[in-house]
Scaffold this motif. Structure first.
Motif, PDB file in Angstrom:
ATOM      1  N   UNK A  24       5.340   2.691   6.806  1.00 44.96           N
ATOM      2  CA  UNK A  24       4.675   1.746   5.907  1.00 44.96           C
ATOM      3  C   UNK A  24       4.215   2.468   4.643  1.00 44.96           C
ATOM      4  N   UNK A  25       4.439   1.830   3.507  1.00 46.36           N
ATOM      5  CA  UNK A  25       3.916   2.315   2.230  1.00 46.36           C
ATOM      6  C   UNK A  25       2.621   1.562   1.970  1.00 46.36           C
ATOM      7  N   UNK A  26       1.530   2.297   1.861  1.00 50.71           N
ATOM      8  CA  UNK A  26       0.203   1.698   1.753  1.00 50.71           C
ATOM      9  C   UNK A  26      -0.442   2.075   0.425  1.00 50.71           C
ATOM     10  N   UNK A  27      -1.091   1.106  -0.206  1.00 55.04           N
ATOM     11  CA  UNK A  27      -1.875   1.337  -1.413  1.00 55.04           C
ATOM     12  C   UNK A  27      -3.272   0.758  -1.201  1.00 55.04           C
ATOM     13  N   UNK A  28      -4.294   1.586  -1.432  1.00 60.81           N
ATOM     14  CA  UNK A  28      -5.681   1.166  -1.251  1.00 60.81           C
ATOM     15  C   UNK A  28      -6.430   1.475  -2.547  1.00 60.81           C
ATOM     16  N   UNK A  29      -7.105   0.473  -3.113  1.00 65.23           N
ATOM     17  CA  UNK A  29      -7.801   0.640  -4.395  1.00 65.23           C
ATOM     18  C   UNK A  29      -9.320   0.618  -4.224  1.00 65.23           C
ATOM     19  N   UNK A  88      -3.854  11.007  -3.901  1.00 65.23           N
ATOM     20  CA  UNK A  88      -5.117  10.382  -4.292  1.00 65.23           C
ATOM     21  C   UNK A  88      -5.116  10.337  -5.811  1.00 65.23           C
ATOM     22  N   UNK A  89      -5.158   9.138  -6.370  1.00 64.95           N
ATOM     23  CA  UNK A  89      -5.180   8.923  -7.802  1.00 64.95           C
ATOM     24  C   UNK A  89      -6.610   8.590  -8.240  1.00 64.95           C
ATOM     25  N   UNK A  90      -6.902   8.457  -9.533  1.00 63.85           N
ATOM     26  CA  UNK A  90      -8.291   8.229  -9.960  1.00 63.85           C
ATOM     27  C   UNK A  90      -8.984   7.049  -9.291  1.00 63.85           C
ATOM     28  N   UNK A  91      -8.238   5.959  -9.032  1.00 63.92           N
ATOM     29  CA  UNK A  91      -8.879   4.775  -8.467  1.00 63.92           C
ATOM     30  C   UNK A  91      -8.127   4.156  -7.295  1.00 63.92           C
ATOM     31  N   UNK A  92      -7.162   4.873  -6.759  1.00 62.97           N
ATOM     32  CA  UNK A  92      -6.418   4.351  -5.617  1.00 62.97           C
ATOM     33  C   UNK A  92      -5.749   5.479  -4.846  1.00 62.97           C
ATOM     34  N   UNK A 109     -17.397   1.573  -3.372  1.00 64.09           N
ATOM     35  CA  UNK A 109     -16.838   0.533  -2.503  1.00 64.09           C
ATOM     36  C   UNK A 109     -15.326   0.471  -2.713  1.00 64.09           C
ATOM     37  N   UNK A 110     -14.652   0.003  -1.673  1.00 64.19           N
ATOM     38  CA  UNK A 110     -13.222  -0.242  -1.739  1.00 64.19           C
ATOM     39  C   UNK A 110     -12.965  -1.710  -2.066  1.00 64.19           C
ATOM     40  N   UNK A 111     -11.816  -1.973  -2.665  1.00 64.51           N
ATOM     41  CA  UNK A 111     -11.352  -3.344  -2.764  1.00 64.51           C
ATOM     42  C   UNK A 111     -11.073  -3.823  -1.334  1.00 64.51           C
ATOM     43  N   UNK A 112     -11.513  -5.009  -0.962  1.00 65.17           N
ATOM     44  CA  UNK A 112     -11.381  -5.421   0.441  1.00 65.17           C
ATOM     45  C   UNK A 112      -9.952  -5.470   0.956  1.00 65.17           C
ATOM     46  N   UNK A 149      -5.802  -4.405   1.049  1.00 63.61           N
ATOM     47  CA  UNK A 149      -4.906  -3.305   0.725  1.00 63.61           C
ATOM     48  C   UNK A 149      -3.481  -3.859   0.703  1.00 63.61           C
ATOM     49  N   UNK A 150      -2.604  -3.156   0.001  1.00 57.78           N
ATOM     50  CA  UNK A 150      -1.211  -3.587  -0.090  1.00 57.78           C
ATOM     51  C   UNK A 150      -0.357  -2.709   0.809  1.00 57.78           C
ATOM     52  N   UNK A 151       0.564  -3.329   1.526  1.00 59.28           N
ATOM     53  CA  UNK A 151       1.519  -2.538   2.309  1.00 59.28           C
ATOM     54  C   UNK A 151       2.929  -3.031   2.051  1.00 59.28           C
ATOM     55  N   UNK A 152       3.860  -2.126   2.219  1.00 60.62           N
ATOM     56  CA  UNK A 152       5.277  -2.477   2.200  1.00 60.62           C
ATOM     57  C   UNK A 152       5.901  -1.870   3.444  1.00 60.62           C
ATOM     58  N   UNK A 153       6.567  -2.686   4.235  1.00 58.50           N
ATOM     59  CA  UNK A 153       7.285  -2.196   5.405  1.00 58.50           C
ATOM     60  C   UNK A 153       8.564  -1.542   4.886  1.00 58.50           C
ATOM     61  N   UNK A 154       8.761  -0.274   5.202  1.00 53.98           N
ATOM     62  CA  UNK A 154       9.899   0.466   4.636  1.00 53.98           C
ATOM     63  C   UNK A 154      11.162   0.107   5.409  1.00 53.98           C
ATOM     64  N   UNK A 155      12.172  -0.359   4.685  1.00 52.53           N
ATOM     65  CA  UNK A 155      13.345  -0.954   5.310  1.00 52.53           C
ATOM     66  C   UNK A 155      14.417   0.053   5.712  1.00 52.53           C
ATOM     67  N   UNK A 156      14.604   1.103   4.941  1.00 51.56           N
ATOM     68  CA  UNK A 156      15.663   2.053   5.276  1.00 51.56           C
ATOM     69  C   UNK A 156      15.393   3.384   4.587  1.00 51.56           C
ATOM     70  N   UNK A 157      16.285   4.334   4.787  1.00 53.26           N
ATOM     71  CA  UNK A 157      16.065   5.678   4.262  1.00 53.26           C
ATOM     72  C   UNK A 157      16.063   5.695   2.739  1.00 53.26           C
TER      73      UNK A 157
END
Length: 202
Positions: A27-32, A78-82, A166-169, A171-179
Motif C-alpha cells: 500500500x502507498x500511504x500519504x498522511x498529512x 518525511x516531508x515538511x507537512x506529510x 495534529x494530523x489531518x483525520x 489519510x490517502x492510500x493506494x493499493x499497489x497493483x503490480x511491480x
C-alpha cells in the motif's frame, strides 16, 4: 457522500469498501498534518532537513514493524507537512521468500496503473480512519490500525514541543497493483524532496 449511522450523519470513509485492508498487499500511504502545517522541517537544496518533530515522525515510521510484526516497510519519506510511505502487510501462512514482495501481494483490481504515482489530494473532511469498520477481519491488524498507531505515537511526543500539533483525520492510500506501479511509487517517494516546489502538498 453523507450517510446515517445511529441517526447521525457522517461522511463515508475514503477506504475502498470492496477491499480487505488486513490482507497481504503493498500500500502507498500519504498522511498529512492538519491544515498542512509544516511541523516536520524544510526542504533545502532538494534535501529534507528534519525538525525535532520531523525526526520523531521518521523514527515512529521506522518502528512500525516493531509494533506490527506482520508489516514490512519499503521507501518512505518525511516531508515538511506529510509523510509518504510504502507499507507491506505480510502476514505469515504462505510459502514464499520473506525478503521479496511477491506478485501475489499486488492487488488484482481492473483499474489501469498510472505512470504518475502522485497521490490524490487528501480531503480535509474530519473522518476517523477506522469508520466504517472493515467487514473483513480484525481491526487491530489492518492498514487503518497501522496508520492510527503511527499517528498516535507521533502526536504524543510532538505535543511536548508543539501543543497544537495534529494530523489531518483522513489519510490517502493506494493499493499497489503490480511491480511497475511499485517501482514508480518508490521513485516518486525518493524524489519527493527534489520536487517539493511542484508537490501537491507544497
Amino acid at each position: 457522500m453523507s450517510e446515517k449511522f445511529k441517526n447521525k450523519y457522517r461522511i463515508a470513509s475514503a477506504r475502498a469498501p470492496f477491499w480487505d485492508y488486513g490482507s497481504n498487499a503493498a500500500y502507498f500511504v500519504t498522511i498529512c498534518t492538519q491544515n498542512r502545517v509544516r511541523y516536520f522541517g524544510a526542504v533545502d537544496g532538494g534535501e529534507m532537513v528534519l525538525s525535532e518533530i520531523g525526526q520523531m515522525a521518521w523514527d515512529c515510521w521506522a518502528e512500525i514493524p516493531t509494533h506490527f510484526p506482520f508489516v514490512k516497510l519499503d521507501e518512505f519519506v518525511v516531508m515538511p507537512n506529510h509523510v509518504h510511505g510504502i507499507i507491506i502487510i505480510d502476514k505469515p501462512g504462505t510459502d514464499r521468500d520473506p525478503d521479496t514482495v511477491e506478485t501475489q501481494y499486488f492487488a488484482s483490481l481492473h483499474d489501469p496503473v498510472p505512470d504518475d504515482p502522485a497521490p490524490v489530494p487528501v480531503p480535509d473532511d474530519p473522518v476517523p480512519d477506522d469508520i466504517p469498520k472493515n467487514r473483513f477481519g480484525p481491526q487491530s491488524q489492518n492498514l487503518a490500525s497501522i496508520v492510527r498507531g503511527f499517528k498516535i505515537g507521533v502526536t504524543k511526543t510532538a505535543r511536548r514541543i508543539a501543543p497544537g500539533f495534529a494530523w489531518q483525520p483522513r489519510f490517502h492510500d493506494r493499493i499497489i497493483l503490480d511491480d511497475r506501479a511499485f517501482q514508480n511509487i518508490a521513485r516518486y517517494i525518493r524524489d519527493n524532496p527534489q520536487n517539493w516546489d511542484k508537490d501537491t502538498f507544497y
